[in-house]
Design a protein around this motif. Structure first.
Motif, PDB file in Angstrom:
ATOM      1  N   TYR A   1      40.770  35.143  33.975  1.00 39.00           N
ATOM      2  CA  TYR A   1      41.765  34.856  35.000  1.00 39.00           C
ATOM      3  C   TYR A   1      41.796  33.364  35.293  1.00 39.00           C
ATOM      4  O   TYR A   1      40.737  32.723  35.389  1.00 39.00           O
ATOM      5  CB  TYR A   1      41.430  35.581  36.300  1.00 39.00           C
ATOM      6  N   CYS A   2      42.974  32.827  35.484  1.00 39.55           N
ATOM      7  CA  CYS A   2      43.051  31.459  35.977  1.00 39.55           C
ATOM      8  C   CYS A   2      43.252  31.484  37.485  1.00 39.55           C
ATOM      9  O   CYS A   2      43.830  32.425  38.044  1.00 39.55           O
ATOM     10  CB  CYS A   2      44.127  30.650  35.277  1.00 39.55           C
ATOM     11  N   ASN A   3      42.741  30.470  38.100  1.00 36.13           N
ATOM     12  CA  ASN A   3      42.785  30.320  39.555  1.00 36.13           C
ATOM     13  C   ASN A   3      43.234  28.916  39.878  1.00 36.13           C
ATOM     14  O   ASN A   3      42.858  27.955  39.192  1.00 36.13           O
ATOM     15  CB  ASN A   3      41.398  30.603  40.134  1.00 36.13           C
ATOM     16  N   ARG A   4      44.003  28.813  40.920  1.00 35.64           N
ATOM     17  CA  ARG A   4      44.487  27.493  41.346  1.00 35.64           C
ATOM     18  C   ARG A   4      44.532  27.464  42.871  1.00 35.64           C
ATOM     19  O   ARG A   4      45.004  28.417  43.498  1.00 35.64           O
ATOM     20  CB  ARG A   4      45.883  27.239  40.778  1.00 35.64           C
ATOM     21  N   VAL A   5      44.040  26.397  43.447  1.00 32.23           N
ATOM     22  CA  VAL A   5      44.112  26.208  44.886  1.00 32.23           C
ATOM     23  C   VAL A   5      45.134  25.116  45.147  1.00 32.23           C
ATOM     24  O   VAL A   5      44.933  23.955  44.757  1.00 32.23           O
ATOM     25  CB  VAL A   5      42.750  25.834  45.481  1.00 32.23           C
ATOM     26  N   SER A   6      46.244  25.493  45.773  1.00 34.81           N
ATOM     27  CA  SER A   6      47.338  24.564  45.984  1.00 34.81           C
ATOM     28  C   SER A   6      47.708  24.562  47.459  1.00 34.81           C
ATOM     29  O   SER A   6      48.039  25.626  48.003  1.00 34.81           O
ATOM     30  CB  SER A   6      48.530  24.959  45.117  1.00 34.81           C
ATOM     31  N   PHE A   7      47.605  23.398  48.076  1.00 35.91           N
ATOM     32  CA  PHE A   7      47.916  23.249  49.504  1.00 35.91           C
ATOM     33  C   PHE A   7      47.174  24.289  50.339  1.00 35.91           C
ATOM     34  O   PHE A   7      47.744  24.921  51.235  1.00 35.91           O
ATOM     35  CB  PHE A   7      49.425  23.320  49.727  1.00 35.91           C
ATOM     36  N   GLY A   8      45.897  24.469  50.012  1.00 26.60           N
ATOM     37  CA  GLY A   8      45.032  25.313  50.819  1.00 26.60           C
ATOM     38  C   GLY A   8      45.089  26.792  50.523  1.00 26.60           C
ATOM     39  O   GLY A   8      44.371  27.576  51.156  1.00 26.60           O
ATOM     40  N   ARG A   9      45.894  27.200  49.589  1.00 25.08           N
ATOM     41  CA  ARG A   9      45.990  28.613  49.250  1.00 25.08           C
ATOM     42  C   ARG A   9      45.524  28.825  47.815  1.00 25.08           C
ATOM     43  O   ARG A   9      45.798  28.013  46.932  1.00 25.08           O
ATOM     44  CB  ARG A   9      47.422  29.122  49.400  1.00 25.08           C
ATOM     45  N   ALA A  10      44.837  29.941  47.625  1.00 26.12           N
ATOM     46  CA  ALA A  10      44.334  30.284  46.300  1.00 26.12           C
ATOM     47  C   ALA A  10      45.272  31.272  45.625  1.00 26.12           C
ATOM     48  O   ALA A  10      45.741  32.227  46.250  1.00 26.12           O
ATOM     49  CB  ALA A  10      42.935  30.884  46.398  1.00 26.12           C
ATOM     50  N   TYR A  11      45.501  31.027  44.348  1.00 28.44           N
ATOM     51  CA  TYR A  11      46.379  31.891  43.559  1.00 28.44           C
ATOM     52  C   TYR A  11      45.642  32.317  42.292  1.00 28.44           C
ATOM     53  O   TYR A  11      44.807  31.575  41.752  1.00 28.44           O
ATOM     54  CB  TYR A  11      47.657  31.145  43.179  1.00 28.44           C
ATOM     55  N   TRP A  12      45.987  33.516  41.830  1.00 30.47           N
ATOM     56  CA  TRP A  12      45.374  34.073  40.629  1.00 30.47           C
ATOM     57  C   TRP A  12      46.445  34.502  39.645  1.00 30.47           C
ATOM     58  O   TRP A  12      47.509  34.975  40.040  1.00 30.47           O
ATOM     59  CB  TRP A  12      44.523  35.298  40.977  1.00 30.47           C
ATOM     60  N   GLY A  13      46.118  34.358  38.384  1.00 35.29           N
ATOM     61  CA  GLY A  13      46.958  34.925  37.353  1.00 35.29           C
ATOM     62  C   GLY A  13      46.660  36.395  37.174  1.00 35.29           C
ATOM     63  O   GLY A  13      45.754  36.951  37.805  1.00 35.29           O
ATOM     64  N   GLN A  14      47.394  37.027  36.262  1.00 31.42           N
ATOM     65  CA  GLN A  14      47.252  38.464  36.063  1.00 31.42           C
ATOM     66  C   GLN A  14      46.112  38.812  35.112  1.00 31.42           C
ATOM     67  O   GLN A  14      45.714  39.961  35.016  1.00 31.42           O
ATOM     68  CB  GLN A  14      48.559  39.058  35.514  1.00 31.42           C
ATOM     69  N   GLY A  15      45.599  37.816  34.426  1.00 31.01           N
ATOM     70  CA  GLY A  15      44.477  38.029  33.516  1.00 31.01           C
ATOM     71  C   GLY A  15      44.927  38.194  32.072  1.00 31.01           C
ATOM     72  O   GLY A  15      46.015  38.700  31.793  1.00 31.01           O
ATOM     73  N   THR A  16      44.073  37.766  31.181  1.00 32.70           N
ATOM     74  CA  THR A  16      44.300  37.949  29.752  1.00 32.70           C
ATOM     75  C   THR A  16      42.979  38.399  29.131  1.00 32.70           C
ATOM     76  O   THR A  16      41.918  37.857  29.430  1.00 32.70           O
ATOM     77  CB  THR A  16      44.838  36.664  29.088  1.00 32.70           C
ATOM     78  N   GLU A  17      43.045  39.414  28.303  1.00 34.99           N
ATOM     79  CA  GLU A  17      41.834  40.030  27.798  1.00 34.99           C
ATOM     80  C   GLU A  17      41.340  39.347  26.528  1.00 34.99           C
ATOM     81  O   GLU A  17      42.111  39.058  25.614  1.00 34.99           O
ATOM     82  CB  GLU A  17      42.049  41.513  27.526  1.00 34.99           C
ATOM     83  N   VAL A  18      40.056  39.116  26.499  1.00 33.59           N
ATOM     84  CA  VAL A  18      39.388  38.568  25.325  1.00 33.59           C
ATOM     85  C   VAL A  18      38.416  39.613  24.801  1.00 33.59           C
ATOM     86  O   VAL A  18      37.534  40.078  25.536  1.00 33.59           O
ATOM     87  CB  VAL A  18      38.641  37.269  25.676  1.00 33.59           C
ATOM     88  N   THR A  19      38.595  39.986  23.568  1.00 29.87           N
ATOM     89  CA  THR A  19      37.740  40.979  22.918  1.00 29.87           C
ATOM     90  C   THR A  19      37.009  40.323  21.766  1.00 29.87           C
ATOM     91  O   THR A  19      37.620  39.639  20.942  1.00 29.87           O
ATOM     92  CB  THR A  19      38.570  42.165  22.402  1.00 29.87           C
ATOM     93  N   ILE A  20      35.711  40.529  21.717  1.00 32.43           N
ATOM     94  CA  ILE A  20      34.881  39.961  20.655  1.00 32.43           C
ATOM     95  C   ILE A  20      34.334  41.102  19.820  1.00 32.43           C
ATOM     96  O   ILE A  20      33.590  41.945  20.317  1.00 32.43           O
ATOM     97  CB  ILE A  20      33.706  39.145  21.219  1.00 32.43           C
ATOM     98  N   SER A  21      34.711  41.129  18.570  1.00 37.39           N
ATOM     99  CA  SER A  21      34.256  42.217  17.722  1.00 37.39           C
ATOM    100  C   SER A  21      34.354  41.822  16.269  1.00 37.39           C
ATOM    101  O   SER A  21      35.290  41.141  15.852  1.00 37.39           O
ATOM    102  CB  SER A  21      35.093  43.475  17.971  1.00 37.39           C
ATOM    103  N   SER A  22      33.378  42.276  15.496  1.00 35.10           N
ATOM    104  CA  SER A  22      33.426  42.034  14.056  1.00 35.10           C
ATOM    105  C   SER A  22      34.046  43.230  13.338  1.00 35.10           C
ATOM    106  O   SER A  22      34.193  43.210  12.127  1.00 35.10           O
ATOM    107  CB  SER A  22      32.026  41.760  13.517  1.00 35.10           C
TER     108      SER A  22
END
Length: 115
Positions: free
Chosen positions: A94-115
């Motif tokens: 997830y990305c997070n950003r604090v802008s003018f005193g408020r925190a915002y979050w993205g919706q998320g992106t999945e990372v999968t590690i597998s061989s």
């Protein structure tokens, strides 16, 4: 209102690389504090990279030397370059950003590690 949209997640083999991006829209400041967090199943959300408003950068030991956070000069985009990925890096990021005193979050992106 600020919207954050992540992209770049996917499936990668151990030792591989991925590049995550977070694009911001809305009323933002160029030097907002921004960060990347991740949450694996059954675990709490944890910080993996942070860039402060003054440009200071922080990485926890778990990713130091492997992950690199950066932001565009206009402040609209934040990138997380992840190298030498390990199975334990698998999570929703997830990305997070604090802008003018408020925190915002993205919706998320999945990372999968597998061989």
């Amino acid at each position: 209102q600020v919207q954050l949209v992540e992209s770049g997640g996917g499936l990668v083999q151990p030792g591989g690389s991925l590049r995550l991006s977070c694009a911001a829209s809305g009323i933002i400041a160029t030097n907002d504090a921004m960060g990347w967090y991740r949450q694996a199943p059954g675990k709490e959300r944890e910080l993996v990279a942070h860039i402060a408003s003054n440009g200071d950068i922080y990485y926890p030991d778990s990713v130091k030397g492997r992950f690199t956070i950066s932001r565009s000069t206009d402040g609209n985009t934040m990138v997380l370059q992840m190298n030498f990925l390990k199975p334990e890096d698998a999570a929703v990021y997830y990305c997070n950003r604090v802008s003018f005193g408020r925190a915002y979050w993205g919706q998320g992106t999945e990372v999968t590690i597998s061989s």
